[in-house]
Design a protein around this motif. Structure first.
Motif, PDB file in Angstrom:
ATOM      1  N   HIS A 141      16.673 -37.789  13.377  1.00 42.52           N
ATOM      2  CA  HIS A 141      17.104 -39.022  12.724  1.00 42.52           C
ATOM      3  C   HIS A 141      18.380 -38.885  11.892  1.00 42.52           C
ATOM      4  O   HIS A 141      19.242 -39.744  11.931  1.00 42.52           O
ATOM      5  N   GLY A 153       8.613 -30.372  18.914  1.00 41.55           N
ATOM      6  CA  GLY A 153       7.643 -31.429  18.616  1.00 41.55           C
ATOM      7  C   GLY A 153       7.708 -32.449  19.739  1.00 41.55           C
ATOM      8  O   GLY A 153       8.074 -32.122  20.877  1.00 41.55           O
ATOM      9  N   ASP A 154       7.389 -33.700  19.441  1.00 45.87           N
ATOM     10  CA  ASP A 154       7.396 -34.727  20.494  1.00 45.87           C
ATOM     11  C   ASP A 154       8.794 -34.914  21.080  1.00 45.87           C
ATOM     12  O   ASP A 154       8.970 -34.968  22.298  1.00 45.87           O
ATOM     13  N   VAL A 155       9.798 -35.008  20.206  1.00 49.68           N
ATOM     14  CA  VAL A 155      11.176 -35.198  20.678  1.00 49.68           C
ATOM     15  C   VAL A 155      11.648 -33.950  21.432  1.00 49.68           C
ATOM     16  O   VAL A 155      12.228 -34.045  22.521  1.00 49.68           O
ATOM     17  N   ILE A 166      19.539 -34.976  18.022  1.00 45.83           N
ATOM     18  CA  ILE A 166      18.851 -36.225  18.399  1.00 45.83           C
ATOM     19  C   ILE A 166      17.827 -36.609  17.327  1.00 45.83           C
ATOM     20  O   ILE A 166      17.161 -37.637  17.423  1.00 45.83           O
ATOM     21  N   THR A 225       9.909 -44.267  12.439  1.00 43.64           N
ATOM     22  CA  THR A 225      10.148 -42.909  12.952  1.00 43.64           C
ATOM     23  C   THR A 225       9.575 -41.791  12.088  1.00 43.64           C
ATOM     24  O   THR A 225       9.266 -41.981  10.913  1.00 43.64           O
ATOM     25  N   THR A 226       9.469 -40.613  12.695  1.00 42.79           N
ATOM     26  CA  THR A 226       8.910 -39.412  12.054  1.00 42.79           C
ATOM     27  C   THR A 226       9.532 -39.150  10.686  1.00 42.79           C
ATOM     28  O   THR A 226       8.829 -38.924   9.708  1.00 42.79           O
ATOM     29  N   THR A 227      10.876 -39.189  10.641  1.00 41.26           N
ATOM     30  CA  THR A 227      11.568 -38.876   9.392  1.00 41.26           C
ATOM     31  C   THR A 227      11.260 -39.904   8.308  1.00 41.26           C
ATOM     32  O   THR A 227      11.011 -39.543   7.154  1.00 41.26           O
ATOM     33  N   GLU A 232      11.793 -22.518  17.335  1.00 41.30           N
ATOM     34  CA  GLU A 232      10.738 -23.171  16.538  1.00 41.30           C
ATOM     35  C   GLU A 232      10.452 -22.383  15.272  1.00 41.30           C
ATOM     36  O   GLU A 232      10.849 -21.220  15.155  1.00 41.30           O
ATOM     37  N   THR A 262      16.297 -31.173  17.282  1.00 40.56           N
ATOM     38  CA  THR A 262      15.273 -32.231  17.390  1.00 40.56           C
ATOM     39  C   THR A 262      14.226 -32.077  16.288  1.00 40.56           C
ATOM     40  O   THR A 262      13.069 -32.444  16.464  1.00 40.56           O
ATOM     41  N   HIS A 302      16.877 -45.402  23.944  1.00 35.94           N
ATOM     42  CA  HIS A 302      15.764 -45.447  24.901  1.00 35.94           C
ATOM     43  C   HIS A 302      15.784 -46.744  25.701  1.00 35.94           C
ATOM     44  O   HIS A 302      16.221 -47.777  25.218  1.00 35.94           O
ATOM     45  N   ASN A 319       9.136 -41.015  21.467  1.00 30.06           N
ATOM     46  CA  ASN A 319       9.734 -39.737  21.075  1.00 30.06           C
ATOM     47  C   ASN A 319       9.831 -38.798  22.282  1.00 30.06           C
ATOM     48  O   ASN A 319      10.807 -38.058  22.419  1.00 30.06           O
ATOM     49  N   ASN A 338      21.623 -39.831  21.257  1.00 21.64           N
ATOM     50  CA  ASN A 338      21.231 -40.764  22.321  1.00 21.64           C
ATOM     51  C   ASN A 338      21.629 -42.197  21.976  1.00 21.64           C
ATOM     52  O   ASN A 338      21.876 -43.006  22.866  1.00 21.64           O
ATOM     53  N   GLY A 366      14.201 -32.951  12.702  1.00 20.35           N
ATOM     54  CA  GLY A 366      14.020 -33.753  11.489  1.00 20.35           C
ATOM     55  C   GLY A 366      14.207 -32.907  10.237  1.00 20.35           C
ATOM     56  O   GLY A 366      13.849 -33.320   9.136  1.00 20.35           O
ATOM     57  N   ASN A 367      14.768 -31.725  10.394  1.00 20.05           N
ATOM     58  CA  ASN A 367      14.969 -30.803   9.274  1.00 20.05           C
ATOM     59  C   ASN A 367      16.475 -30.633   9.024  1.00 20.05           C
ATOM     60  O   ASN A 367      17.292 -31.041   9.848  1.00 20.05           O
TER      61      ASN A 367
END
Ligand code: NAI
Length: 467
Positions: free
Chosen positions: A338, A259-261, A336, A194-196, A280, A312, A388, A228, A381, A314-315
């Motif tokens: 990580h 982002g993607d998510v 949602i 995953t991104t994170t 954003e 969404t 998913h 994502n 989720n 990751g921050n």
């Protein structure tokens, strides 16, 4: 001689149900099934000892059995305390596979399980790691660091979570002071989901601290632009509805991060007729959101008008205590991304919590207004629904298996660093999923291929193409 039970799960009697759902998943995971077909005889992963830290769901059970069919041995844990599907864990335990995963496990148990999947007996560790979010990797990385300088474990922890993590590391080092440097030597690499987790790997690489090669699975196009995005489009509203049964149509939903998510979540909510606001920090993503038709504003303003909030990013600290204090009464707040640090849950602990049902809490503040917090701020989720669906996870996990094979079958090929899979494999993953949904491709003629200056059978796009 009685064998010691090498798993921790909620209830082994759920194994039959788990197995039946896995049989259904076979039809929805053509990528994984194709890999079983192609490599099942050859067993390229024979001798691989894979430590896996990834949400123990039905889809992951399918991944585990694919790795096993290719010859690997695995030890598995969930990468989140709420994400396990107990019937999936039971089905896997029933086959004799060591799995340590219980929905609703404590943080102490979580880190103990992470420790146990890295312990292959007789002082041995894994030779490959399959990670989601980087916790198993961080456990080894920090373990090695702490062997050299134990004082790093005495620093003041930033959160309850970190305190538990540091305590488990201390315990592990007390038992076996040279364990981590010993097992790190055997590790051929990690593939990260995953991104994170990928973000953590690039940080380690930049600091010169990465101990082994790493595959960034997230940035395969067939992962981040599908799982994502379309994965979250499916599972976000599913989780909010299962948790609260609230009517989404007509509500104002605030999505933090585009982002993607975030893009998938915004679409998910629009699909239910919610009016969506985006927040954003990146001007490009903010412009994308605006041109897609969403209102874009800062969180301080959005906090006043939203009925439902989803982070969404990751921050950390995206929805703060200040934001939650000024929200409408009974606003729904969830994450949602990580890690649970996106919402300042720790700071809300001092207020009154009423548990509605598992993973749904009402928090009442001194002025009398409340918010509904889902999954205690952990990824909603997987905490409040089943994550998913199989079809999209087949794309992600086909990339995972290919990355595991790259690492295990080509020792020495990759100097320590972070890599993505080559584009022809990315295209192959997509190709494996076309037939199931009835897609027929056009084929380049020799003239067309020459005109575009690309090979007839791909790769079809240059590396810099962004999809
Ligand atoms: P991304 O990097 O594509 O998107 C994150 C976005 O958040 C960026 O556009 C960034 O500019 C924005 N952002 C950062 N700080 C912000 C702030 N303070 N306020 C508003 N926006 C902010 O990352 P991606 O791939 O969308 O992943 C996001 C998170 O979701 C990660 O933690 C990832 O690991 C996780 N993830 C969770 C999944 C799930 O099933 N729950 C599936 C895939 C990823």
């Amino acid at each position: 001689k009685k064998k010691v039970q090498d798993y921790v799960i909620a209830d082994i009697s759920l194994a039959g149900f788990g197995r039946k759902e896995m049989e259904l998943a076979e039809y929805e995971m053509p990528g994984l099934m194709a890999l079983r077909e192609k490599y099942g005889q050859e067993k390229p992963l024979k001798g691989a000892r894979i430590t896996g830290s990834l949400h123990m769901t039905i889809q992951t059970a399918m991944l585990i059995e694919t790795l096993q069919e290719l010859g690997a041995k695995v030890r598995w844990a969930s990468c989140n305390i709420f994400s396990t599907q107990d019937h999936a864990a039971a089905a896997i335990a029933k086959t004799g596979t060591p799995v340590f995963a219980v929905k609703g496990e404590t943080l102490e148990e979580y880190w103990e399980y992470t420790d146990r999947i890295l312990d292959w007996g007789n002082g041995k560790g894994p030779n490959v790691i399959l990670d989601d979010g980087g916790d198993a990797t961080m456990f080894v990385q920090l373990g090695v660091k702490a062997e050299k300088d134990p004082t790093i474990l005495d620093k003041k922890p930033g959160s309850e979570e970190e305190a538990v993590f540091l305590a488990q590391l201390k315990k592990a080092l007390k038992k076996d002071p040279t364990r981590f440097s010993r097992i790190a030597k055997d590790i051929l690499g990690v593939s990260e989901e995953t991104t994170t987790g990928v973000h953590r790997l690039y940080q380690l690489e930049a600091a010169g601290e990465l101990l082994f090669p790493a595959f960034n699975v997230n940035d395969s196009v067939t992962k981040s632009k599908f799982d994502n995005l379309y994965g979250c489009r499916h599972s976000l509203v599913d989780s909010i509805m299962r948790a609260t049964d609230v009517m989404l149509s007509g509500k104002v939903a605030v999505v933090a991060g585009y982002g993607d998510v975030g893009k998938g979540c915004a679409q998910s909510l629009v699909g239910q007729g919610a009016r969506v606001i985006v927040t954003e920090i990146d001007p490009i993503c903010a412009l994308q959101a605006a041109m897609e038709g969403y209102e874009v504003m800062n969180m301080d303003d959005a906090a006043l008008i939203g009925d439902i909030f989803v982070t969404t990013t990751g921050n950390c600290d995206v929805i703060t205590e200040r934001h939650m204090k000024k929200m409408k009464d009974m606003a729904i707040v969830c994450n949602i991304g990580h890690f649970d640090s996106e919402i300042q849950v720790e700071k809300m602990k001092k207020y009154k919590w009423t548990n509605i049902k598992p993973q749904v809490d009402k928090i009442t503040m001194p002025k009398g207004n409340s918010i509904i917090l889902l999954a205690e701020g952990r990824l909603v989720n997987l905490g409040c629904a089943t994550g998913h669906p199989s079809f999209v996870m087949s794309n992600s996990f086909t990339n995972q298996v290919l990355a595991q094979m790259e690492l295990y079958c080509n020792p020495g090929k990759y100097p320590v660093g972070v890599y993505t899979l080559p584009k022809f494999l990315d295209e192959e993953v997509a190709r494996l999923h076309l037939e199931k949904i009835g897609v027929k491709l056009d084929v380049l003629t020799a003239k067309q291929a020459k005109y575009l200056g690309i090979p007839k059978n791909g790769p079809f796009k240059p590396e810099h193409y962004r999809y």
